[in-house]
Enzyme design. Structure first.
Site, PDB file in Angstrom:
ATOM      1  N   ARG A   1     -66.100  -0.352 -20.914  1.00 57.44           N
ATOM      2  CA  ARG A   1     -66.969  -1.215 -18.981  1.00 57.44           C
ATOM      3  C   ARG A   1     -68.097  -2.172 -19.379  1.00 57.44           C
ATOM      4  O   ARG A   1     -68.063  -2.316 -18.482  1.00 57.44           O
ATOM      5  CB  ARG A   1     -66.958   0.108 -19.148  1.00 57.44           C
ATOM      6  CG  ARG A   1     -66.289   1.232 -18.090  1.00 57.44           C
ATOM      7  CD  ARG A   1     -66.732   2.687 -18.077  1.00 57.44           C
ATOM      8  NE  ARG A   1     -65.465   3.463 -17.215  1.00 57.44           N
ATOM      9  CZ  ARG A   1     -66.201   5.062 -16.631  1.00 57.44           C
ATOM     10  NH1 ARG A   1     -67.337   5.707 -17.226  1.00 57.44           N
ATOM     11  NH2 ARG A   1     -65.538   5.623 -15.973  1.00 57.44           N
TER      12      ARG A   1
ATOM     13  N   LYS B   1     -51.796  19.907 -13.420  1.00 60.53           N
ATOM     14  CA  LYS B   1     -51.500  20.712 -12.527  1.00 60.53           C
ATOM     15  C   LYS B   1     -50.378  20.111 -11.200  1.00 60.53           C
ATOM     16  O   LYS B   1     -51.052  18.447 -11.279  1.00 60.53           O
ATOM     17  CB  LYS B   1     -52.815  21.563 -11.917  1.00 60.53           C
ATOM     18  CG  LYS B   1     -53.236  22.645 -12.843  1.00 60.53           C
ATOM     19  CD  LYS B   1     -54.253  23.141 -13.017  1.00 60.53           C
ATOM     20  CE  LYS B   1     -54.385  24.078 -13.371  1.00 60.53           C
ATOM     21  NZ  LYS B   1     -55.741  24.826 -13.471  1.00 60.53           N
TER      22      LYS B   1
ATOM     23  N   GLY C   1     -57.424   9.048 -15.512  1.00 60.28           N
ATOM     24  CA  GLY C   1     -57.944  10.335 -16.177  1.00 60.28           C
ATOM     25  C   GLY C   1     -57.351  10.267 -17.533  1.00 60.28           C
ATOM     26  O   GLY C   1     -57.020   8.562 -18.260  1.00 60.28           O
TER      27      GLY C   1
ATOM     28  N   GLY D   1     -61.429   8.618 -11.312  1.00 53.71           N
ATOM     29  CA  GLY D   1     -61.672   9.776  -9.397  1.00 53.71           C
ATOM     30  C   GLY D   1     -61.599   8.592  -8.884  1.00 53.71           C
ATOM     31  O   GLY D   1     -60.777   8.872  -7.823  1.00 53.71           O
TER      32      GLY D   1
END
Ligand code: AMP
Length: 395
Positions: A35, A197, A353, A376
Protein backbone atom coordinates in the site's frame (compact mmCIF):
# COMPACT_ATOMS: atom_id res chain seq x y z
CA UNK A 1 -13.30 13.34 -13.21
CA UNK A 2 -10.49 15.50 -11.80
CA UNK A 3 -7.16 13.77 -11.46
CA UNK A 4 -3.64 14.73 -10.45
CA UNK A 5 -2.73 15.74 -13.98
CA UNK A 6 -5.34 18.51 -13.87
CA UNK A 7 -3.22 20.33 -11.30
CA UNK A 8 0.22 21.82 -11.12
CA UNK A 9 1.41 21.49 -7.55
CA UNK A 10 4.21 24.07 -7.72
CA UNK A 11 4.39 25.79 -4.33
CA UNK A 12 1.20 24.01 -3.31
CA UNK A 13 0.67 21.84 -0.27
CA UNK A 14 -1.14 18.65 -1.24
CA UNK A 15 -3.15 17.11 1.57
CA UNK A 16 -3.24 13.46 0.56
CA UNK A 17 -5.46 10.76 2.07
CA UNK A 18 -3.39 7.63 1.60
CA UNK A 19 -4.11 4.11 2.76
CA UNK A 20 -1.08 3.23 4.86
CA UNK A 21 -3.05 0.70 6.88
CA UNK A 22 -0.25 -1.85 6.55
CA UNK A 23 0.38 -4.99 8.60
CA UNK A 24 3.04 -4.74 11.33
CA UNK A 25 4.85 -7.55 13.14
CA UNK A 26 5.50 -7.67 16.89
CA UNK A 27 8.55 -5.43 16.50
CA UNK A 28 6.34 -2.91 14.65
CA UNK A 29 8.08 -3.60 11.36
CA UNK A 30 6.00 -3.35 8.18
CA UNK A 31 5.49 -6.88 6.80
CA UNK A 32 3.76 -5.93 3.54
CA UNK A 33 4.47 -2.51 2.04
CA UNK A 34 2.25 -2.87 -1.05
CA UNK A 35 0.00 0.00 0.00
CA UNK A 36 2.90 2.37 0.63
CA UNK A 37 4.49 1.57 -2.74
CA UNK A 38 1.09 2.04 -4.39
CA UNK A 39 0.98 5.68 -3.22
CA UNK A 40 4.46 6.48 -4.53
CA UNK A 41 3.52 7.69 -8.05
CA UNK A 42 1.13 10.28 -6.61
CA UNK A 43 3.65 11.57 -4.08
CA UNK A 44 6.44 11.66 -6.67
CA UNK A 45 4.37 13.64 -9.17
CA UNK A 46 3.53 16.30 -6.57
CA UNK A 47 7.13 16.64 -5.41
CA UNK A 48 8.38 16.80 -8.99
CA UNK A 49 5.90 19.59 -9.73
CA UNK A 50 7.56 21.55 -6.93
CA UNK A 51 4.91 20.97 -4.30
CA UNK A 52 4.92 19.42 -0.85
CA UNK A 53 2.92 16.49 0.58
CA UNK A 54 1.00 16.12 3.79
CA UNK A 55 0.13 12.45 4.19
CA UNK A 56 -2.79 11.34 6.32
CA UNK A 57 -3.91 7.78 7.00
CA UNK A 58 -5.36 5.47 9.57
CA UNK A 59 -3.62 2.38 10.90
CA UNK A 60 -5.58 -0.45 12.47
CA UNK A 61 -8.53 0.04 14.76
CA UNK A 62 -7.27 1.98 17.78
CA UNK A 63 -9.49 3.20 20.60
CA UNK A 64 -8.01 6.59 21.29
CA UNK A 65 -4.29 7.34 21.00
CA UNK A 66 -2.67 3.91 21.39
CA UNK A 67 1.08 3.83 20.79
CA UNK A 68 0.96 0.44 19.04
CA UNK A 69 -1.12 2.03 16.28
CA UNK A 70 1.13 5.07 15.85
CA UNK A 71 2.16 5.92 12.31
CA UNK A 72 5.65 6.66 13.64
CA UNK A 73 6.25 2.91 13.27
CA UNK A 74 5.97 3.13 9.50
CA UNK A 75 7.91 6.39 9.02
CA UNK A 76 11.18 4.67 8.10
CA UNK A 77 9.48 2.38 5.59
CA UNK A 78 7.78 5.35 3.92
CA UNK A 79 11.16 7.13 3.79
CA UNK A 80 12.81 4.10 2.18
CA UNK A 81 10.09 3.66 -0.43
CA UNK A 82 9.63 7.31 -1.37
CA UNK A 83 13.31 8.15 -0.99
CA UNK A 84 12.65 11.43 0.82
CA UNK A 85 13.11 12.25 4.50
CA UNK A 86 9.77 12.37 6.34
CA UNK A 87 8.76 14.93 8.94
CA UNK A 88 6.42 13.34 11.49
CA UNK A 89 3.61 15.19 13.26
CA UNK A 90 2.72 13.49 16.54
CA UNK A 91 -0.90 14.57 16.13
CA UNK A 92 -2.99 14.86 12.98
CA UNK A 93 -4.66 18.15 13.99
CA UNK A 94 -3.88 20.91 16.48
CA UNK A 95 -1.24 23.62 16.79
CA UNK A 96 1.81 21.43 16.23
CA UNK A 97 0.42 19.79 13.09
CA UNK A 98 -0.71 23.17 11.75
CA UNK A 99 2.72 24.73 12.39
CA UNK A 100 4.56 21.84 10.72
CA UNK A 101 2.21 22.08 7.74
CA UNK A 102 2.62 25.86 7.50
CA UNK A 103 6.42 25.54 7.57
CA UNK A 104 6.52 22.81 4.93
CA UNK A 105 8.77 23.67 1.96
CA UNK A 106 8.43 22.42 -1.61
CA UNK A 107 9.91 18.92 -1.88
CA UNK A 108 9.16 18.05 1.75
CA UNK A 109 6.78 15.44 3.15
CA UNK A 110 4.87 15.61 6.41
CA UNK A 111 3.32 12.43 7.78
CA UNK A 112 0.46 12.95 10.22
CA UNK A 113 -0.31 10.73 13.20
CA UNK A 114 -3.11 8.14 12.94
CA UNK A 115 -6.42 9.78 12.01
CA UNK A 116 -8.36 7.19 13.98
CA UNK A 117 -6.85 8.39 17.26
CA UNK A 118 -9.87 10.70 16.99
CA UNK A 119 -13.29 9.07 17.00
CA UNK A 120 -14.39 12.05 14.90
CA UNK A 121 -12.63 10.49 11.91
CA UNK A 122 -14.91 7.46 11.57
CA UNK A 123 -17.91 9.52 12.67
CA UNK A 124 -17.36 11.76 9.65
CA UNK A 125 -17.28 14.81 11.93
CA UNK A 126 -17.41 18.07 10.02
CA UNK A 127 -15.37 20.17 12.49
CA UNK A 128 -12.61 17.59 12.52
CA UNK A 129 -12.64 17.48 8.72
CA UNK A 130 -12.41 21.27 8.63
CA UNK A 131 -9.38 21.24 10.96
CA UNK A 132 -7.66 18.73 8.70
CA UNK A 133 -8.57 20.78 5.64
CA UNK A 134 -6.65 23.79 6.98
CA UNK A 135 -3.38 21.87 6.60
CA UNK A 136 -3.24 21.86 2.79
CA UNK A 137 -4.16 23.74 -0.40
CA UNK A 138 -5.32 20.85 -2.58
CA UNK A 139 -7.03 17.68 -1.35
CA UNK A 140 -5.98 14.46 -3.05
CA UNK A 141 -7.74 11.18 -2.30
CA UNK A 142 -5.53 8.20 -3.12
CA UNK A 143 -6.95 5.74 -0.60
CA UNK A 144 -9.07 3.19 -2.43
CA UNK A 145 -9.00 0.87 0.60
CA UNK A 146 -11.19 3.32 2.55
CA UNK A 147 -13.13 4.84 -0.35
CA UNK A 148 -16.26 2.94 0.76
CA UNK A 149 -16.25 4.80 4.07
CA UNK A 150 -17.85 8.21 4.61
CA UNK A 151 -15.19 9.25 7.10
CA UNK A 152 -13.91 12.77 7.82
CA UNK A 153 -10.68 12.35 5.84
CA UNK A 154 -12.08 10.23 3.01
CA UNK A 155 -15.26 12.09 2.10
CA UNK A 156 -16.42 14.91 4.39
CA UNK A 157 -13.18 16.88 3.98
CA UNK A 158 -13.71 17.22 0.23
CA UNK A 159 -16.45 19.82 0.87
CA UNK A 160 -13.77 22.23 2.05
CA UNK A 161 -11.98 22.05 -1.30
CA UNK A 162 -14.79 22.76 -3.80
CA UNK A 163 -12.42 23.42 -6.69
CA UNK A 164 -9.17 22.01 -5.38
CA UNK A 165 -9.75 18.30 -5.02
CA UNK A 166 -8.82 15.33 -7.15
CA UNK A 167 -8.11 11.61 -7.30
CA UNK A 168 -4.55 10.38 -6.88
CA UNK A 169 -3.06 8.04 -9.47
CA UNK A 170 -3.86 4.91 -7.48
CA UNK A 171 -7.51 5.73 -6.96
CA UNK A 172 -7.79 6.82 -10.60
CA UNK A 173 -6.38 3.48 -11.71
CA UNK A 174 -8.75 1.54 -9.45
CA UNK A 175 -11.75 3.45 -10.81
CA UNK A 176 -10.65 2.93 -14.41
CA UNK A 177 -10.06 -0.80 -13.88
CA UNK A 178 -13.51 -1.33 -12.41
CA UNK A 179 -15.05 0.72 -15.22
CA UNK A 180 -13.19 -1.35 -17.78
CA UNK A 181 -14.95 -4.44 -16.46
CA UNK A 182 -18.33 -3.13 -15.37
CA UNK A 183 -19.06 -0.56 -18.07
CA UNK A 184 -16.94 -0.74 -21.15
CA UNK A 185 -15.31 -4.13 -21.11
CA UNK A 186 -14.52 -5.73 -24.47
CA UNK A 187 -16.82 -8.72 -25.00
CA UNK A 188 -17.05 -11.53 -24.08
CA UNK A 189 -16.91 -10.47 -20.45
CA UNK A 190 -16.37 -13.11 -17.77
CA UNK A 191 -16.73 -12.93 -14.01
CA UNK A 192 -15.28 -15.68 -11.85
CA UNK A 193 -16.84 -15.71 -8.41
CA UNK A 194 -15.53 -18.09 -5.81
CA UNK A 195 -15.12 -18.08 -2.07
CA UNK A 196 -17.00 -19.63 0.75
CA UNK A 197 -20.53 -18.31 0.79
CA UNK A 198 -23.28 -17.35 -1.60
CA UNK A 199 -24.72 -14.98 1.00
CA UNK A 200 -21.69 -12.68 0.90
CA UNK A 201 -21.75 -12.51 -2.90
CA UNK A 202 -25.47 -12.27 -3.72
CA UNK A 203 -25.53 -8.54 -4.40
CA UNK A 204 -22.44 -8.86 -6.57
CA UNK A 205 -23.93 -11.73 -8.57
CA UNK A 206 -27.19 -9.86 -9.09
CA UNK A 207 -25.42 -6.69 -10.18
CA UNK A 208 -22.98 -8.48 -12.41
CA UNK A 209 -25.56 -10.50 -14.37
CA UNK A 210 -26.28 -7.34 -16.37
CA UNK A 211 -22.63 -6.88 -17.30
CA UNK A 212 -21.22 -10.28 -18.18
CA UNK A 213 -21.55 -12.94 -20.86
CA UNK A 214 -20.07 -15.75 -18.77
CA UNK A 215 -20.15 -16.42 -15.06
CA UNK A 216 -17.99 -19.06 -13.43
CA UNK A 217 -19.19 -19.97 -9.96
CA UNK A 218 -16.68 -21.91 -7.89
CA UNK A 219 -15.42 -22.51 -4.37
CA UNK A 220 -17.74 -23.28 -1.49
CA UNK A 221 -20.61 -21.41 -3.18
CA UNK A 222 -20.83 -24.21 -5.72
CA UNK A 223 -22.61 -26.60 -3.41
CA UNK A 224 -25.60 -24.40 -2.65
CA UNK A 225 -26.22 -24.25 -6.41
CA UNK A 226 -25.67 -27.98 -6.89
CA UNK A 227 -27.94 -28.97 -3.99
CA UNK A 228 -30.61 -26.54 -5.19
CA UNK A 229 -30.65 -28.45 -8.49
CA UNK A 230 -31.07 -31.78 -6.71
CA UNK A 231 -27.44 -32.95 -6.50
CA UNK A 232 -25.88 -34.88 -3.61
CA UNK A 233 -23.21 -32.74 -2.05
CA UNK A 234 -22.27 -35.01 0.88
CA UNK A 235 -20.83 -32.93 3.72
CA UNK A 236 -19.84 -29.97 1.54
CA UNK A 237 -20.42 -26.44 2.79
CA UNK A 238 -23.92 -25.29 1.89
CA UNK A 239 -26.36 -22.53 2.84
CA UNK A 240 -29.69 -24.30 3.01
CA UNK A 241 -31.60 -21.04 3.37
CA UNK A 242 -30.22 -19.88 0.02
CA UNK A 243 -31.36 -22.80 -2.17
CA UNK A 244 -34.33 -20.92 -3.60
CA UNK A 245 -32.17 -17.90 -4.23
CA UNK A 246 -29.61 -20.02 -6.07
CA UNK A 247 -32.34 -21.29 -8.41
CA UNK A 248 -33.56 -17.76 -8.93
CA UNK A 249 -30.07 -16.58 -9.84
CA UNK A 250 -29.74 -19.38 -12.39
CA UNK A 251 -33.11 -18.47 -13.85
CA UNK A 252 -32.22 -14.79 -14.08
CA UNK A 253 -28.92 -15.68 -15.72
CA UNK A 254 -30.74 -17.72 -18.37
CA UNK A 255 -33.15 -14.87 -18.99
CA UNK A 256 -30.24 -12.48 -19.47
CA UNK A 257 -28.38 -14.91 -21.69
CA UNK A 258 -25.49 -15.23 -19.26
CA UNK A 259 -23.79 -18.62 -19.48
CA UNK A 260 -23.20 -19.98 -15.97
CA UNK A 261 -20.37 -22.48 -15.53
CA UNK A 262 -20.27 -24.55 -12.37
CA UNK A 263 -17.66 -27.19 -11.54
CA UNK A 264 -18.61 -30.61 -12.94
CA UNK A 265 -16.20 -32.52 -10.70
CA UNK A 266 -14.48 -31.81 -7.40
CA UNK A 267 -11.67 -32.97 -5.19
CA UNK A 268 -13.62 -34.42 -2.29
CA UNK A 269 -12.03 -34.99 1.11
CA UNK A 270 -13.12 -37.05 4.11
CA UNK A 271 -12.35 -34.15 6.44
CA UNK A 272 -11.56 -30.42 6.38
CA UNK A 273 -7.82 -30.97 6.57
CA UNK A 274 -4.84 -31.00 4.25
CA UNK A 275 -4.11 -34.58 5.37
CA UNK A 276 -7.61 -35.88 4.64
CA UNK A 277 -8.08 -38.70 2.13
CA UNK A 278 -9.23 -37.43 -1.24
CA UNK A 279 -11.01 -38.65 -4.34
CA UNK A 280 -12.24 -37.02 -7.53
CA UNK A 281 -16.01 -37.26 -7.81
CA UNK A 282 -18.80 -35.76 -9.89
CA UNK A 283 -20.02 -32.58 -8.27
CA UNK A 284 -23.59 -33.87 -7.92
CA UNK A 285 -22.53 -37.27 -6.55
CA UNK A 286 -20.45 -36.53 -3.49
CA UNK A 287 -20.74 -39.43 -1.02
CA UNK A 288 -21.88 -38.83 2.55
CA UNK A 289 -18.92 -38.14 4.83
CA UNK A 290 -17.04 -36.38 2.00
CA UNK A 291 -16.86 -32.70 1.13
CA UNK A 292 -15.80 -30.87 -2.01
CA UNK A 293 -12.77 -28.72 -1.28
CA UNK A 294 -11.41 -27.93 -4.73
CA UNK A 295 -12.34 -27.95 -8.40
CA UNK A 296 -11.65 -31.29 -10.14
CA UNK A 297 -9.57 -31.83 -13.33
CA UNK A 298 -12.49 -31.69 -15.77
CA UNK A 299 -13.74 -28.45 -14.19
CA UNK A 300 -10.25 -26.96 -14.39
CA UNK A 301 -10.16 -27.80 -18.09
CA UNK A 302 -13.64 -26.38 -18.69
CA UNK A 303 -12.83 -23.17 -16.85
CA UNK A 304 -9.57 -22.84 -18.78
CA UNK A 305 -11.50 -23.01 -22.04
CA UNK A 306 -14.06 -20.40 -20.95
CA UNK A 307 -11.31 -18.05 -19.76
CA UNK A 308 -9.49 -18.29 -23.11
CA UNK A 309 -12.64 -17.24 -24.99
CA UNK A 310 -13.04 -14.02 -22.99
CA UNK A 311 -11.58 -10.57 -23.52
CA UNK A 312 -12.45 -9.07 -20.14
CA UNK A 313 -12.08 -11.06 -16.93
CA UNK A 314 -12.97 -10.26 -13.36
CA UNK A 315 -11.81 -12.64 -10.64
CA UNK A 316 -13.13 -12.53 -7.11
CA UNK A 317 -12.77 -15.45 -4.72
CA UNK A 318 -10.78 -18.70 -4.75
CA UNK A 319 -12.00 -21.92 -6.41
CA UNK A 320 -11.10 -24.06 -3.43
CA UNK A 321 -9.56 -24.05 0.02
CA UNK A 322 -6.32 -22.69 -1.41
CA UNK A 323 -4.83 -22.15 2.06
CA UNK A 324 -4.33 -25.95 2.13
CA UNK A 325 -1.79 -27.12 -0.41
CA UNK A 326 -3.80 -30.16 -1.47
CA UNK A 327 -6.81 -28.03 -2.37
CA UNK A 328 -5.06 -25.12 -4.08
CA UNK A 329 -4.83 -26.58 -7.57
CA UNK A 330 -8.12 -25.22 -8.92
CA UNK A 331 -7.22 -21.70 -7.81
CA UNK A 332 -3.67 -21.96 -9.19
CA UNK A 333 -4.85 -23.34 -12.53
CA UNK A 334 -7.45 -20.59 -12.81
CA UNK A 335 -4.65 -18.09 -12.18
CA UNK A 336 -2.61 -19.75 -14.93
CA UNK A 337 -5.55 -19.61 -17.33
CA UNK A 338 -6.17 -15.93 -16.60
CA UNK A 339 -2.46 -15.20 -16.99
CA UNK A 340 -2.52 -16.93 -20.39
CA UNK A 341 -5.58 -14.99 -21.55
CA UNK A 342 -4.01 -11.74 -20.34
CA UNK A 343 -0.87 -12.49 -22.31
CA UNK A 344 -3.10 -12.95 -25.36
CA UNK A 345 -4.65 -9.52 -24.92
CA UNK A 346 -7.49 -9.90 -22.42
CA UNK A 347 -7.95 -7.36 -19.62
CA UNK A 348 -7.99 -9.06 -16.22
CA UNK A 349 -8.88 -7.55 -12.88
CA UNK A 350 -8.43 -9.38 -9.59
CA UNK A 351 -10.17 -7.85 -6.64
CA UNK A 352 -11.61 -8.37 -3.22
CA UNK A 353 -10.05 -10.18 -0.29
CA UNK A 354 -8.96 -13.76 -0.69
CA UNK A 355 -8.38 -13.85 -4.43
CA UNK A 356 -5.84 -11.04 -3.99
CA UNK A 357 -4.11 -13.09 -1.28
CA UNK A 358 -4.13 -16.11 -3.60
CA UNK A 359 -2.78 -14.14 -6.53
CA UNK A 360 0.08 -12.83 -4.40
CA UNK A 361 0.79 -16.20 -2.82
CA UNK A 362 1.02 -17.98 -6.16
CA UNK A 363 2.92 -15.23 -7.99
CA UNK A 364 0.27 -14.07 -10.51
CA UNK A 365 0.51 -10.41 -9.55
CA UNK A 366 2.49 -9.39 -12.63
CA UNK A 367 0.63 -11.74 -14.95
CA UNK A 368 -2.81 -10.16 -14.63
CA UNK A 369 -3.72 -6.65 -15.79
CA UNK A 370 -4.59 -5.20 -12.42
CA UNK A 371 -4.76 -6.33 -8.79
CA UNK A 372 -6.99 -4.10 -6.70
CA UNK A 373 -5.68 -2.70 -3.40
CA UNK A 374 -9.12 -2.50 -1.80
CA UNK A 375 -11.08 -5.37 -0.26
CA UNK A 376 -14.38 -3.97 0.95
CA UNK A 377 -14.18 -1.02 -1.46
CA UNK A 378 -13.78 -3.41 -4.38
CA UNK A 379 -16.68 -5.61 -3.28
CA UNK A 380 -18.96 -2.59 -2.89
CA UNK A 381 -17.94 -1.34 -6.34
CA UNK A 382 -18.83 -4.72 -7.82
CA UNK A 383 -22.17 -4.53 -6.02
CA UNK A 384 -22.78 -1.38 -8.04
CA UNK A 385 -22.62 1.01 -5.08
CA UNK A 386 -21.25 4.51 -5.38
CA UNK A 387 -18.38 4.84 -2.93
CA UNK A 388 -18.54 7.95 -0.70
CA UNK A 389 -14.82 8.70 -1.16
CA UNK A 390 -15.27 8.73 -4.93
CA UNK A 391 -18.57 10.61 -4.90
CA UNK A 392 -17.03 13.35 -2.74
CA UNK A 393 -14.40 14.13 -5.37
CA UNK A 394 -16.91 14.03 -8.21
CA UNK A 395 -19.35 16.34 -6.37
P1 AMP B 1 -14.50 -15.39 0.49
O1 AMP B 1 -13.93 -14.58 1.62
O2 AMP B 1 -15.97 -15.45 0.46
O3 AMP B 1 -13.89 -15.02 -0.84
O4 AMP B 1 -14.08 -16.88 0.80
C1 AMP B 1 -12.75 -17.31 0.76
C2 AMP B 1 -12.65 -18.59 1.52
O5 AMP B 1 -13.44 -19.57 0.90
C3 AMP B 1 -11.25 -19.13 1.55
O6 AMP B 1 -10.75 -19.06 2.86
C4 AMP B 1 -11.41 -20.57 1.08
O7 AMP B 1 -10.70 -21.48 1.86
C5 AMP B 1 -12.89 -20.82 1.23
N1 AMP B 1 -13.36 -21.88 0.34
C6 AMP B 1 -13.19 -21.97 -0.98
N2 AMP B 1 -13.70 -23.12 -1.45
C7 AMP B 1 -14.23 -23.79 -0.41
C8 AMP B 1 -14.89 -25.04 -0.25
N3 AMP B 1 -15.10 -25.82 -1.29
N4 AMP B 1 -15.28 -25.39 0.99
C9 AMP B 1 -15.05 -24.58 2.03
N5 AMP B 1 -14.45 -23.39 1.95
C10 AMP B 1 -14.02 -22.99 0.75
Amino acid sequence: MKTLNDFNFKDKKALIRVDFNVPLDEQFQVTDNTRISAAKPTITKILEDGGSCILMSHLGRPTGAQDEFSLKHIKNTVEEIIGVKIIFAADCVGEEAQRLADDLEPGQILLLENLRFYKEEEAGNKDFAEKLSKLGDIYVNDAFGTAHRAHASTAVIADFFPDNKCFGYLLEQEIKSIKKVMEDGEKPVLAVLGGAKVSSKITIIENILDKVDHLIIGGGMTFTFVKAQGGNIGDSICEDDKLELALEILKKARAKNVKVHLPVDVVAADGFSNDANTQIVKVAHIPDGWQGLDAGPQSIQNFHDVVQQCKTILWNGPLGVFEMENFAKGTIELGNAIAEATKNGAFSLVGGGDSVAAVKQFGFEDKVSYVSTGGGAMLESLEGKTLPGIAAILA
